[in-house]
Design a protein around this motif. Structure first.
Motif, short mmCIF file in Angstrom:
data_model
loop_
_atom_site.label_atom_id
_atom_site.label_comp_id
_atom_site.label_asym_id
_atom_site.label_seq_id
_atom_site.Cartn_x
_atom_site.Cartn_y
_atom_site.Cartn_z
N GLN A 4 25.83 38.60 66.32
CA GLN A 4 24.39 39.10 66.22
C GLN A 4 24.09 40.12 67.40
OE1 GLN A 4 22.13 37.94 63.71
NE2 GLN A 4 20.45 39.40 64.64
N TYR A 93 27.53 48.56 66.79
CA TYR A 93 28.04 47.43 66.22
C TYR A 93 28.94 46.73 67.38
CZ TYR A 93 27.23 49.85 61.87
OH TYR A 93 26.66 50.20 60.64
N GLN A 107 26.21 42.70 62.71
CA GLN A 107 25.23 43.66 62.08
C GLN A 107 24.91 44.58 63.04
OE1 GLN A 107 23.83 41.63 63.57
NE2 GLN A 107 22.04 42.42 64.26
#
Length: 115
Positions: A4, A93, A107
């Motif tokens: 994350q 990313y 993500q």
């Protein structure tokens, strides 16, 4: 393992941001963790990598301005970005790579550098 990424935002040129990549599990097993970025109309490019032994590597475009680090106890990898330039604008990313299980991507988080 899920990754994350967070910490993106709008910053003026010359400013700083710190991105975080939190893993749902231990990052201890990853052979390398890295940050990539992709600007509109461009290919995704590597901006920082940290290996399991602690060594790091950066492309010339960010060397001296970006710094990757990890906090294994928090299962988190950071990207400290200083002296940001307009051309640093991109979606960032995080990626983890493990020899046995392959790669994992988080993500993206958008970084926008304004003049």
């Amino acid at each position: 393992v899920q990754l994350q990424a967070s910490g993106g935002g709008l910053v003026h040129a010359g400013g700083s941001l710190r991105l975080s990549c939190a893993a749902s599990g231990s990052i201890f097993s990853f052979n390398a963790m890295s940050w990539y970025r992709q600007a509109p109309g461009k290919q995704r490019e590597l901006v920082a990598v940290i290996y399991s032994g602690g060594s790091t590597n950066y492309p010339d475009s960010v060397k001296g301005r970006f710094s990757i680090s990890r906090a294994s106890a928090k299962n988190t990898v950071y990207l400290q970005m200083n002296s940001l330039k307009l051309e640093d604008t991109a979606v960032y990313y995080c990626r983890g790579w493990e020899l046995t299980r392959g790669e994992f991507w988080g993500q993206g988080t958008l970084v926008t550098v304004s003049s």
